[in-house]
Design a protein around this motif. Structure first.
Motif, PDB file in Angstrom:
ATOM      1  N   ARG A 125       0.858  -1.305  -0.044  1.00 40.24           N
ATOM      2  CA  ARG A 125      -0.107   0.113  -0.156  1.00 40.24           C
ATOM      3  C   ARG A 125       0.913   1.249  -0.026  1.00 40.24           C
ATOM      4  N   ASN A 126       0.074   2.330  -0.277  1.00 42.42           N
ATOM      5  CA  ASN A 126       0.817   3.791  -0.486  1.00 42.42           C
ATOM      6  C   ASN A 126       2.246   3.592  -1.126  1.00 42.42           C
ATOM      7  N   THR A 127       1.923   3.003  -2.348  1.00 44.05           N
ATOM      8  CA  THR A 127       2.902   2.958  -3.342  1.00 44.05           C
ATOM      9  C   THR A 127       2.447   3.257  -4.674  1.00 44.05           C
ATOM     10  N   LYS A 128       3.117   3.740  -5.468  1.00 42.66           N
ATOM     11  CA  LYS A 128       2.949   4.229  -6.835  1.00 42.66           C
ATOM     12  C   LYS A 128       4.165   3.855  -7.650  1.00 42.66           C
ATOM     13  N   LEU A 129       3.908   3.722  -8.947  1.00 44.69           N
ATOM     14  CA  LEU A 129       4.892   3.742 -10.144  1.00 44.69           C
ATOM     15  C   LEU A 129       5.316   5.090 -10.668  1.00 44.69           C
ATOM     16  N   ALA A 130       6.620   5.440 -10.153  1.00 44.34           N
ATOM     17  CA  ALA A 130       6.977   6.490 -10.393  1.00 44.34           C
ATOM     18  C   ALA A 130       7.654   6.675 -11.866  1.00 44.34           C
ATOM     19  N   SER A 131       8.215   5.645 -12.431  1.00 36.92           N
ATOM     20  CA  SER A 131       8.788   5.561 -13.683  1.00 36.92           C
ATOM     21  C   SER A 131       9.048   4.156 -14.224  1.00 36.92           C
ATOM     22  N   PHE A 132       9.279   3.715 -15.265  1.00 36.82           N
ATOM     23  CA  PHE A 132       9.905   2.566 -15.890  1.00 36.82           C
ATOM     24  C   PHE A 132      10.040   2.796 -17.447  1.00 36.82           C
ATOM     25  N   LYS A 133      11.076   1.676 -17.332  1.00 35.99           N
ATOM     26  CA  LYS A 133      11.782   1.634 -18.965  1.00 35.99           C
ATOM     27  C   LYS A 133      11.957   0.258 -19.226  1.00 35.99           C
ATOM     28  N   VAL A 134      11.484  -0.081 -20.412  1.00 34.19           N
ATOM     29  CA  VAL A 134      11.699  -1.324 -21.148  1.00 34.19           C
ATOM     30  C   VAL A 134      13.066  -1.462 -21.468  1.00 34.19           C
ATOM     31  N   ALA A 135      13.863  -2.731 -21.264  1.00 32.90           N
ATOM     32  CA  ALA A 135      15.107  -3.157 -21.580  1.00 32.90           C
ATOM     33  C   ALA A 135      15.186  -3.054 -23.016  1.00 32.90           C
TER      34      ALA A 135
END
Length: 243
Positions: free
Chosen positions: A179-189
């Motif tokens: 909980r209390n967690t969000k996805l800040a960023s992501f990058k596909v390899a």
């Protein structure tokens, strides 16, 4: 606590209800409420990351775990919602969920739908009959025209649906919603074989902790304001209608 599941090879109304959708090169998936997607067990040990712990995200995580795929699930909210955007669990959903949540569970937290009334300014506009009269082909009948063993659906609050799926994740697979967690960023390899993600978790005193994880897939179940969709640059077409 949920009642025990039925045997894997059931011959009842829920047999052969789970569809396996084989994925090939895609690393990021968007699910809606009419879709249950099951990923093949990955050869790597990287987990699948499920973004959003509503009914769709919880269902995706539970089926991934059910089929042996490592999975993590998180949600930006501190606790499950007590509101109910989804008021009824239809028969097809009941059948799909049966390997995880036996269909006998739903009458204990809801009631069978027998009809829906639509009104406008105090006047009855339409009535949809969901009853299941014996031997009468109607919306509650199976393909042979015989009355179905299950009702068309159960009126169940979204909170109870989520609670059942959270219980499955915890009791059967030892998985808790972060909980209390969000996805800040992501990058596909570059080789397309993994996704590098940065998670941000809120702690006491509004402290923010970052965690970097490598996952095999992202499953986006974070609703109409989807962070994943925005970061992919995908539009959400539509309009807000005045009620």
């Amino acid at each position: 606590e949920l009642p025990p599941s039925k045997p894997k090879h059931s011959s009842g109304p829920v047999a052969k209800s789970v569809a396996h959708i084989r994925l090939r090169r895609s690393r990021i998936l968007a699910l809606n409420s009419n879709t249950v997607t099951v990923l093949e067990t990955m050869t790597s040990k990287r987990p699948v990351l499920v973004v959003g712990a509503g009914p769709v995200g919880l269902t995706a995580a539970a089926f991934l775990a059910h089929f042996g795929t490592p999975v993590r699930i998180f949600d930006i909210n501190a606790a499950p919602t007590m509101l109910s955007k989804a008021l009824i669990l239809w028969r097809r959903s009941i059948m799909t969920l049966d390997p995880l949540v036996p269909h006998q569970h739903w009458p204990t937290v809801g009631c069978a739908g027998k009809g829906i009334y639509f009104g406008d300014e105090g006047a009855l506009v339409r009535h949809i009959d969901l009853s299941n009269p014996s031997g009468t082909p109607d919306v509650s009948s199976d393909r042979d025209g015989k009355a179905h063993e299950l009702p068309a659906g159960y009126f169940v609050s979204q909170a109870d649906t989520e609670a059942a799926l959270v219980s499955v994740l915890q009791q059967k697979f030892g998985i808790s919603v972060q909980r209390n967690t969000k996805l800040a960023s992501f990058k596909v390899a570059g080789d397309g074989q993994s996704v590098s993600c940065v998670l941000e978790s809120s702690g006491p005193g509004d402290q923010v902790q970052q965690e970097q994880v490598e996952v095999s897939h992202i499953v986006a179940c974070d609703g109409g304001r989807s962070t994943v969709r925005k970061q992919l640059g995908l539009t959400f077409k539509g309009a807000t209608l005045k009620q």
